[in-house]
Scaffold this active site. Structure first.
Site, PDB file in Angstrom:
ATOM      1  N   GLU A   1      18.820  28.517  -5.969  1.00 54.30           N
ATOM      2  CA  GLU A   1      17.844  27.583  -6.231  1.00 54.30           C
ATOM      3  C   GLU A   1      16.233  27.333  -7.166  1.00 54.30           C
ATOM      4  O   GLU A   1      15.353  27.960  -7.691  1.00 54.30           O
ATOM      5  CB  GLU A   1      18.025  26.110  -5.589  1.00 54.30           C
TER       6      GLU A   1
ATOM      7  N   GLU B   1      25.592  27.794   0.618  1.00 51.66           N
ATOM      8  CA  GLU B   1      24.792  26.870   0.975  1.00 51.66           C
ATOM      9  C   GLU B   1      23.803  27.504   0.553  1.00 51.66           C
ATOM     10  O   GLU B   1      22.331  27.184   0.380  1.00 51.66           O
ATOM     11  CB  GLU B   1      25.500  25.572   1.686  1.00 51.66           C
TER      12      GLU B   1
ATOM     13  N   ARG C   1       7.766   6.862   3.153  1.00 51.73           N
ATOM     14  CA  ARG C   1       8.971   7.735   3.749  1.00 51.73           C
ATOM     15  C   ARG C   1      10.648   7.043   3.811  1.00 51.73           C
ATOM     16  O   ARG C   1      11.396   6.975   4.324  1.00 51.73           O
ATOM     17  CB  ARG C   1       8.306   7.192   5.482  1.00 51.73           C
TER      18      ARG C   1
ATOM     19  N   LYS D   1      20.772  28.069  -1.943  1.00 51.14           N
ATOM     20  CA  LYS D   1      19.336  27.449  -1.293  1.00 51.14           C
ATOM     21  C   LYS D   1      17.834  28.420  -2.218  1.00 51.14           C
ATOM     22  O   LYS D   1      17.308  28.535  -2.629  1.00 51.14           O
ATOM     23  CB  LYS D   1      19.463  27.441   0.190  1.00 51.14           C
TER      24      LYS D   1
ATOM     25  N   ASN E   1       9.295   3.539  16.712  1.00 56.96           N
ATOM     26  CA  ASN E   1      10.004   4.351  15.212  1.00 56.96           C
ATOM     27  C   ASN E   1      11.067   5.639  17.060  1.00 56.96           C
ATOM     28  O   ASN E   1      10.331   5.801  18.016  1.00 56.96           O
ATOM     29  CB  ASN E   1       8.733   5.624  15.087  1.00 56.96           C
ATOM     30  N   GLY E   2      12.287   6.365  16.234  1.00 57.84           N
ATOM     31  CA  GLY E   2      12.495   6.219  17.209  1.00 57.84           C
ATOM     32  C   GLY E   2      14.158   6.123  17.476  1.00 57.84           C
ATOM     33  O   GLY E   2      14.469   4.804  17.060  1.00 57.84           O
TER      34      GLY E   2
ATOM     35  N   LYS F   1      16.311  16.014  -9.188  1.00 59.05           N
ATOM     36  CA  LYS F   1      16.596  15.753  -8.280  1.00 59.05           C
ATOM     37  C   LYS F   1      18.000  14.831  -8.253  1.00 59.05           C
ATOM     38  O   LYS F   1      18.805  15.099  -6.984  1.00 59.05           O
ATOM     39  CB  LYS F   1      15.620  14.997  -7.394  1.00 59.05           C
TER      40      LYS F   1
ATOM     41  N   HIS G   1      37.525  42.151  -1.384  1.00 52.76           N
ATOM     42  CA  HIS G   1      38.339  41.615  -3.030  1.00 52.76           C
ATOM     43  C   HIS G   1      37.457  41.567  -4.123  1.00 52.76           C
ATOM     44  O   HIS G   1      37.693  40.743  -4.942  1.00 52.76           O
ATOM     45  CB  HIS G   1      38.928  40.859  -3.174  1.00 52.76           C
TER      46      HIS G   1
ATOM     47  N   CYS H   1      10.395   4.744   8.769  1.00 53.27           N
ATOM     48  CA  CYS H   1       9.960   3.747   9.655  1.00 53.27           C
ATOM     49  C   CYS H   1       8.427   4.441   8.899  1.00 53.27           C
ATOM     50  O   CYS H   1       8.132   5.383  10.025  1.00 53.27           O
ATOM     51  CB  CYS H   1      10.251   3.842  10.271  1.00 53.27           C
TER      52      CYS H   1
ATOM     53  N   TRP I   1      13.428   1.155   8.472  1.00 52.49           N
ATOM     54  CA  TRP I   1      14.898   1.681   7.599  1.00 52.49           C
ATOM     55  C   TRP I   1      15.813   1.394   9.048  1.00 52.49           C
ATOM     56  O   TRP I   1      15.591   2.354   9.865  1.00 52.49           O
ATOM     57  CB  TRP I   1      14.556   3.142   7.486  1.00 52.49           C
TER      58      TRP I   1
END
Length: 611
Positions: free
Chosen positions: A491, A484, A28, A488, A99-100, A606, A507, A2, A75
């Site tokens: 990566e 995760e 966007r 990160k 927007n929002g 990506k 362990h 948006c 969007w």
């Protein structure tokens, strides 16, 4: 997602500025576009579905003169992509772009319909135009009408308004995570939702704050606060190159995307929450009584970061809906010959919607007769097209290779799915549904608070960026968050990092712990809090350096850790999203300090479209 652009002045044709600005916001993401131009006492609206070129073709066929206008790329959140749902929206003499998300959308819609007004679209934005037009019809000027309308709105918004009775100005307003930038020119002024849209025309800009309003005329810009008092604010000169402009002032795309998460979560929740009925509306995805009765198992399949979102999803669905869940790496799914039939649901989760392994898993699910309900961020991607049902995340384009906002919005989507199935199965009663929905509606603001930990996390990164190994520990729903966090870090900084269930530390991983090993422990208040404290004691007794993520009111862990990151608590489930934010920030700042290519780390892509 948006974009908003506005222009008033003498130097340019409004339509040229609007279309050029919208083109600069195409990164966007959007599914429709439109403009509203004021000329000769009337406002003309032109809208088109799809890419901006479709709107441009319409404008070539029917040119619009005029020197005042607003434009928008949308969007879909409220209502599917369609011309009638595209912005700008008109009611009477008023035209709005926005927007929002307006959270009290349903209550306002019912009130406006009771007032005898016809609502043409499915959007929340059109309701704002009705509220403004109603006040103008009662004698209010445009600024007063917008202020009074905004006082009725609950949620996040950045908006701009035109009125045929007020031809010499535009009124703008802002509240919540949606930005609004004002540009100052010579006998011309601008507004936009992001700097790149108006950077070719001016570098003198003002930034509207929450609760403020702006009146733009060709002679200047006046800012008004929530108490209707003038605000004096010096414009900021913007000295950006074009690439920096796309980054919105952030140093890197990943940093920008971390800070976009409150907005991305707002957009993903959208109107999927029916607070009046304490229910969830998954864009028309339904489960019949027969399907719920026969549902035997759900398979969540994904790769990389999305697979960790699925691990969180397993916890959510099993706890909230009481359905057995299996999580599979998509690259392994078809090779283990999973037991699938029409009583199963296969849920492929993918940011791009083009991941080859995930697509293969989807096809195996369909061939086996299972229902396929995908979670995807890209409209009309292959995975979305080939699924029986699609639950879109509305994270917007994610340029940084290391996923951030896509991950957190995937968890939001899985939480919505868990609630939907739990309610349909009678596992979640009305009171619990109301409680869970209330927590979800608080999530965006809580994430907004959490990203403000940026500077304190950077200070911690400064202490540890020379380390060669990290260990991340979590229990229960925080175990996949630890995974995760480790992913990160490895990566983008190329530091070796491992994520473990904290109970598994003794362990094997405990052999690695010494004075050179930072151990990040997620130790928020939970049913396993005391067990995690015990793990911290075991790290400390071996001279490991403890970085602890704790609840805001924690004192016990704070005394045992070398460094502490305090996060807000949002209940057993959604705190997993909150805990993710400092892990993203830590990885980002360590990578920056090491000088690696944060947005495009070596060897990674990506969208992995090959097996």
């Amino acid at each position: 997602m948006c974009g908003i652009v506005g222009y008033i002045g003498r130097g340019e044709r409004a339509v040229d500025v609007l279309v050029d600005g919208l083109r600069r916001l195409e990164y966007r993401g959007y599914d429709s576009a439109g403009v509203a131009i004021f000329d000769d006492g009337a406002i003309t609206v032109r809208r088109a579905l799809g890419k901006l070129r479709n709107l441009e073709a319409t404008l070539r066929d029917k040119p619009l003169p005029g020197s005042v206008g607003i434009g928008h790329t949308r969007w879909a959140t409220h209502g599917k992509p369609a011309v009638r749902n595209a912005h700008p929206h008109r009611s009477g003499k008023v035209v709005i772009v926005h927007n929002g998300i307006i959270e009290n959308y349903r209550a306002l819609r019912a009130e406006i319909e009771r007032a005898g007004r016809t609502i043409e679209s499915e959007t929340d934005t059109e309701l704002i135009s009705h509220l403004v037009d109603l006040r103008i019809s009662e004698g209010a000027d445009l600024l007063t009408a917008v202020r009074d309308a905004c006082a009725r709105l609950e949620g996040s918004y950045a908006l701009a308004a035109l009125s045929e009775g007020h031809p010499d100005h535009i009124v703008a307003a802002k509240n919540g995570g949606s930005p609004m930038i004002l540009g100052i020119g010579e006998k011309q002024n601008f507004l936009a939702s992001d700097i790149p849209a108006i950077l070719p025309y001016t570098r003198q800009m003002l930034f509207l704050e929450d609760g403020e309003f702006a009146v733009l005329s060709e002679d200047g810009i006046q800012i008004i606060d929530s108490d209707n008092r003038p605000v004096e604010r010096e414009p900021k000169p913007i000295q950006w190159d074009p690439v920096s402009a796309e980054k919105g002032g952030y140093d890197r795309f990943m940093q920008k995307e971390i800070f976009e998460q409150p907005r991305a979560i707002v957009d993903t929740i959208g109107t999927r929450v029916n607070e009046n009925e304490d229910d969830i509306d998954l864009d028309g995805i339904e489960f019949s009584a027969e399907q719920i009765e026969n549902l035997s198992r759900i398979y969540l399949v994904a790769c990389g970061t999305a697979s960790y979102a699925c691990m969180v999803g397993k916890y959510l669905i099993e706890q909230l809906a009481g359905v057995p869940v299996e999580v599979d790496l998509a690259s392994e799914f078809r090779y283990r010959n999973p037991i699938l039939d029409e009583r199963c649901i296969v849920v492929p989760v993918s940011q791009s919607g083009e991941t080859a392994d995930t697509l293969a898993a989807l096809r195996q699910g369909k061939d086996s007769g299972a229902r396929v309900l995908s979670i995807c961020n890209v409209r009309d991607a292959t995975i979305a097209r080939e699924s029986d049902d699609v639950l879109y995340t509305h994270a917007g384009p994610e340029i940084g290779v290391a996923s951030t906002k896509a991950f957190t919005t995937q968890i939001v989507a899985l939480y919505l799915l868990a609630l939907k199935i739990g309610i349909a199965r009678g596992r979640i009663g009305r009171d619990e549904a109301r409680e869970r929905i209330a927590e979800l509606m608080r999530l965006p603001r809580t994430v907004e608070r959490t990203v403000q930990l940026d500077e304190s996390v950077r200070a911690i990164a400064q202490k540890y960026f020379h380390s060669t190994d990290f260990l991340f520990l979590g229990r229960g729903i925080m175990y996949p968050i630890a995974l995760e966090g480790a992913l990160k870090l490895k990566e983008i900084s190329y530091i070796h990092a491992e994520g473990y269930a904290a109970g598994e530390m003794k362990h094997g991983p405990i052999a690695l712990i010494d004075e050179d090993m930072p151990v990040l422990v997620i130790a928020n208040q939970s049913s396993v809090y005391e067990k995690v404290v015990s793990n911290i004691e075991q790290v400390r007794s071996r001279d490991g350096k403890v970085i602890a993520i704790v609840s805001e009111n924690d004192s016990e862990v704070a005394e045992k850790a070398n460094d502490v990151i305090r996060i807000p608590d949002l209940g057993e489930y959604l705190t997993s999203i909150i805990a993710t934010i400092p892990l993203q920030l830590l990885a980002y700042h360590i990578a920056v300090l090491k000088g690696t290519d944060v947005d495009q780390p070596r060897n990674l892509a990506k969208s992995v479209t090959v097996e």
